[in-house]
Scaffold this motif. Structure first.
Motif, PDB file in Angstrom:
ATOM      1  N   THR A 277       0.878  -1.270   0.014  1.00  0.00           N
ATOM      2  CA  THR A 277       0.053   0.039   0.030  1.00  0.00           C
ATOM      3  C   THR A 277       0.882   1.044  -0.003  1.00  0.00           C
ATOM      4  OG1 THR A 277      -1.869  -1.009   1.118  1.00  0.00           O
ATOM      5  CG2 THR A 277      -1.748   1.203   1.150  1.00  0.00           C
ATOM      6  N   TYR A 278       0.677   2.009  -0.922  1.00  0.00           N
ATOM      7  CA  TYR A 278       1.326   3.462  -1.030  1.00  0.00           C
ATOM      8  C   TYR A 278       0.409   4.355  -0.399  1.00  0.00           C
ATOM      9  CZ  TYR A 278       4.416   1.166  -4.248  1.00  0.00           C
ATOM     10  OH  TYR A 278       5.421   0.242  -5.027  1.00  0.00           O
ATOM     11  N   GLN A 279       0.726   5.159   0.694  1.00  0.00           N
ATOM     12  CA  GLN A 279      -0.107   6.237   0.895  1.00  0.00           C
ATOM     13  C   GLN A 279       0.857   7.579   1.341  1.00  0.00           C
ATOM     14  OE1 GLN A 279      -0.728   7.819   4.225  1.00  0.00           O
ATOM     15  NE2 GLN A 279       1.209   6.938   5.236  1.00  0.00           N
ATOM     16  N   GLN A 280       0.174   8.667   1.197  1.00  0.00           N
ATOM     17  CA  GLN A 280       0.989   9.881   1.656  1.00  0.00           C
ATOM     18  C   GLN A 280       0.059  10.896   2.191  1.00  0.00           C
ATOM     19  OE1 GLN A 280       4.850  11.082   0.736  1.00  0.00           O
ATOM     20  NE2 GLN A 280       3.689  12.023   2.594  1.00  0.00           N
ATOM     21  N   GLN A 281       0.609  11.600   3.260  1.00  0.00           N
ATOM     22  CA  GLN A 281      -0.250  12.557   3.914  1.00  0.00           C
ATOM     23  C   GLN A 281       0.153  13.787   3.420  1.00  0.00           C
ATOM     24  OE1 GLN A 281      -2.592  11.716   6.656  1.00  0.00           O
ATOM     25  NE2 GLN A 281      -2.238   9.844   5.399  1.00  0.00           N
ATOM     26  N   GLY A 282      -0.807  14.701   3.006  1.00  0.00           N
ATOM     27  CA  GLY A 282      -0.461  15.778   2.428  1.00  0.00           C
ATOM     28  C   GLY A 282      -0.245  16.898   3.415  1.00  0.00           C
ATOM     29  N   LYS A 283       0.698  18.090   2.873  1.00  0.00           N
ATOM     30  CA  LYS A 283       1.061  19.364   3.750  1.00  0.00           C
ATOM     31  C   LYS A 283       0.882  20.569   3.046  1.00  0.00           C
ATOM     32  CE  LYS A 283       3.237  17.070   7.244  1.00  0.00           C
ATOM     33  NZ  LYS A 283       2.654  17.261   8.708  1.00  0.00           N
ATOM     34  N   ASP A 284       0.402  21.269   3.677  1.00  0.00           N
ATOM     35  CA  ASP A 284      -0.084  22.704   3.095  1.00  0.00           C
ATOM     36  C   ASP A 284       0.854  23.657   3.746  1.00  0.00           C
ATOM     37  OD1 ASP A 284      -2.048  21.450   1.902  1.00  0.00           O
ATOM     38  OD2 ASP A 284      -3.489  22.243   2.955  1.00  0.00           O
ATOM     39  N   LEU A 285       1.101  24.918   2.953  1.00  0.00           N
ATOM     40  CA  LEU A 285       1.746  26.084   3.493  1.00  0.00           C
ATOM     41  C   LEU A 285       0.371  26.925   3.715  1.00  0.00           C
ATOM     42  CD1 LEU A 285       3.498  28.527   4.262  1.00  0.00           C
ATOM     43  CD2 LEU A 285       3.743  28.923   1.667  1.00  0.00           C
ATOM     44  N   LEU A 286       0.453  27.333   4.889  1.00  0.00           N
ATOM     45  CA  LEU A 286      -0.861  28.183   5.369  1.00  0.00           C
ATOM     46  C   LEU A 286      -0.364  29.695   5.629  1.00  0.00           C
ATOM     47  CD1 LEU A 286      -4.003  28.759   5.773  1.00  0.00           C
ATOM     48  CD2 LEU A 286      -3.411  28.324   8.195  1.00  0.00           C
ATOM     49  N   VAL A 287      -1.037  30.714   4.817  1.00  0.00           N
ATOM     50  CA  VAL A 287      -0.969  32.093   5.092  1.00  0.00           C
ATOM     51  C   VAL A 287      -2.014  32.757   5.047  1.00  0.00           C
ATOM     52  CG1 VAL A 287       0.045  34.127   3.819  1.00  0.00           C
ATOM     53  CG2 VAL A 287       1.032  31.937   3.287  1.00  0.00           C
ATOM     54  N   TYR A 288      -2.139  33.500   6.403  1.00  0.00           N
ATOM     55  CA  TYR A 288      -3.433  34.142   6.607  1.00  0.00           C
ATOM     56  C   TYR A 288      -3.358  35.423   7.487  1.00  0.00           C
ATOM     57  CZ  TYR A 288      -4.184  32.555  11.522  1.00  0.00           C
ATOM     58  OH  TYR A 288      -4.181  32.482  12.940  1.00  0.00           O
ATOM     59  N   THR A 289      -4.357  36.030   7.472  1.00  0.00           N
ATOM     60  CA  THR A 289      -4.455  37.372   8.142  1.00  0.00           C
ATOM     61  C   THR A 289      -6.030  37.462   8.833  1.00  0.00           C
ATOM     62  OG1 THR A 289      -5.183  38.808   6.304  1.00  0.00           O
ATOM     63  CG2 THR A 289      -2.549  38.685   6.831  1.00  0.00           C
ATOM     64  N   VAL A 290      -6.180  38.381   9.856  1.00  0.00           N
ATOM     65  CA  VAL A 290      -7.521  38.415  10.483  1.00  0.00           C
ATOM     66  C   VAL A 290      -7.883  39.865  10.359  1.00  0.00           C
ATOM     67  CG1 VAL A 290      -9.099  38.205  12.283  1.00  0.00           C
ATOM     68  CG2 VAL A 290      -7.368  36.509  11.711  1.00  0.00           C
ATOM     69  N   ASN A 291      -8.909  40.228   9.818  1.00  0.00           N
ATOM     70  CA  ASN A 291      -9.303  41.897   9.670  1.00  0.00           C
ATOM     71  C   ASN A 291     -10.658  42.149  10.345  1.00  0.00           C
ATOM     72  OD1 ASN A 291      -7.408  41.270   7.315  1.00  0.00           O
ATOM     73  ND2 ASN A 291      -7.213  43.580   7.753  1.00  0.00           N
ATOM     74  N   GLN A 292     -10.829  43.083  10.985  1.00  0.00           N
ATOM     75  CA  GLN A 292     -12.273  43.538  11.817  1.00  0.00           C
ATOM     76  C   GLN A 292     -13.068  44.586  10.952  1.00  0.00           C
ATOM     77  OE1 GLN A 292     -12.358  44.907  15.589  1.00  0.00           O
ATOM     78  NE2 GLN A 292     -13.593  43.089  16.410  1.00  0.00           N
ATOM     79  N   VAL A 293     -14.122  44.266  10.954  1.00  0.00           N
ATOM     80  CA  VAL A 293     -15.077  45.028  10.209  1.00  0.00           C
ATOM     81  C   VAL A 293     -16.507  45.164  11.051  1.00  0.00           C
ATOM     82  CG1 VAL A 293     -16.399  46.027   8.145  1.00  0.00           C
ATOM     83  CG2 VAL A 293     -14.106  44.881   7.642  1.00  0.00           C
TER      84      VAL A 293
END
Length: 443
Positions: free
Chosen positions: A186-202
């Motif tokens: 069985t071949y399996q791979q757990q995926g990885k992400d680069l996460l870039v974020y900000t929070v703005n209030q309105v």
């Protein structure tokens, strides 16, 4: 203005009061000579690695994920759009140099009309969205880095906000394959992400602007609305809300969030990308032993377009110069997310627009960047012009009918979409080396 610098009363300002406060801040900033943009002003020295985007180290984001993929980009902070990403490139394992994907990516508008017709907001160009960048705590950016942002026209007493998180996150299975030809391996791979974020209030809302860069080359753009329901908008008489709290005294007025993103593609370093539309037609079976058939046709989009999703329709942006190792043109496919299209304004009546690049066309509605007389919304920019440098505008709507569970605080409701690589690499960029020979027809 970061939340910790506001008094309790200021944190509860409504949208109208916020607008007045922002105007005062803007005048103070102009008097002090503050610029409207914050970001890379100087390119790296010519001796720097060619793989690094054209920005100083302070405005570079570079992340090699544990699965071997590297993402690189520049960032800057705009006085209305907030976070802007530029020169975004993708380098999976097996590619000897980065593959440029985007010249720039940014929010294009957050349009918020209320169902009672009495309120309608344009949160990027009509509210202090960018100025109310929130400080982030280390707990909100686990394992990552929080970058300091100089906020244009922000609180002059506190111009710098620790408001940009870059981190990595697991997303579960990238693939799984039980190989019956190799003793059941069985071949399996757990995926990885680069996460870039900000929070703005309105006003009462806090918007999480999230960009996810996956190790398989996919980019996902999400906006999450959280914060509080506005008790100023409780009205039991309008017949357009939902009861919140005990009995039927308080009704939260329903409203829409129509979020636009603006994507300027630069595949393989060229802005002269091409746009193609694909439609499939399903026909009835031709005989009792046959199943239905489907035929897919391609339409080259050569002029500006106002497009709508329909069953069996999709679009891709194609590189004018680059091909993968199989000789196929590199492209990115637009992958829609759930949406509720708002028909109340002309600029929200379509799911996607393709316009010819114009440096002043930055916001999908209430665009204040162009000279007097220039149309101020994206629907009016689609006028048949031939495409040589196409820009994509993606509109994702959400009709928010509040519920008891929306208080207090309000759970995040997300809206967004993805762009997925189509023929950018010759095989799955996460292919294990034992399977690398299985490309195309094999026995």
């Amino acid at each position: 203005m970061p939340d910790k610098h506001l008094t309790a009363g200021a944190r509860r300002l409504g949208r109208t009061a916020r607008k007045s406060a922002a105007a005062a801040l803007s005048l103070a900033a102009l008097a002090a000579g503050v610029t409207t943009l914050a970001g890379p002003a100087a390119a790296r020295p010519a001796t720097a690695s060619a793989a690094v985007p054209g920005c100083s180290a302070a405005y570079t984001i570079e992340q090699k994920l544990s699965t071997g993929t590297t993402w690189r980009m520049c960032w800057r902070y705009d006085g209305k759009a907030g976070l802007v990403l530029q020169n975004v490139s993708y380098q999976p394992k097996g590619e000897n140099k980065p593959i440029k994907v985007l010249n720039s990516a940014r929010l294009g508008q957050i349009h918020v009309p209320y169902d009672d017709g009495k309120h309608e907001y344009y949160d990027l160009t009509g509210q202090p969205f960018a100025q109310y960048l929130m400080d982030l705590s280390p707990a909100e950016c686990p394992g990552g880095t929080i970058k300091t942002v100089k906020v244009p026209d922000g609180d002059p007493r506190h111009p710098n906000v620790k408001g940009l998180c870059t981190t990595t996150r697991s997303r579960g299975h990238a693939y799984r394959m039980h190989d019956i030809l190799d003793s059941g391996r069985t071949y399996q791979q757990q995926g990885k992400d680069l996460l870039v974020y900000t929070v703005n209030q309105v006003g009462w809302y806090e918007y999480i602007s999230e960009w996810r860069f996956q190790d398989d080359g996919t980019i996902t753009m999400n906006t999450g609305a959280t914060g509080s329901l506005s008790f100023e908008d409780y009205n039991a008489q309008d017949g357009r809300g939902w009861p919140i709290g005990k009995g039927a005294r308080d009704y939260s007025t329903s409203h829409s969030h129509n979020v636009f993103w603006r994507l300027d593609f630069g595949l393989d370093g060229s802005s002269r990308t091409k746009v193609e539309q694909y439609d499939s037609t399903v026909s009835a079976p031709s005989g009792p032993r046959e199943g239905p058939t489907a035929r897919t046709t391609r339409t080259k989009v050569t002029k500006e377009l106002a497009g709508d999703y329909k069953t069996y329709r999709w679009w891709r942006v194609v590189s004018a110069t680059g091909k993968n190792k199989d000789g196929h043109a590199r492209s990115y496919e637009l992958v829609p997310g759930p949406t509720t299209k708002y028909p109340g304004r002309a600029f929200t009546r379509h799911d996607m627009y393709v316009t010819e690049y114009d440096k002043c066309e930055l916001f999908a509605s209430k665009n204040l960047s162009c000279p007097t007389g220039h149309p101020d919304s994206v629907d009016k920019w689609v006028n048949g012009q031939t495409l040589t440098h196409p820009v994509l505008w993606v509109n994702v709507g959400f009709h928010h009918i509040a519920r008891d569970e929306d208080q207090q605080p309000m759970p995040v409701h997300w809206q967004g979409f993805s762009i997925a690589p189509r023929d950018v690499t010759a095989m799955n960029p996460l292919t294990p080396k034992e399977l690398a020979w299985q490309n195309g027809h094999w026995e």
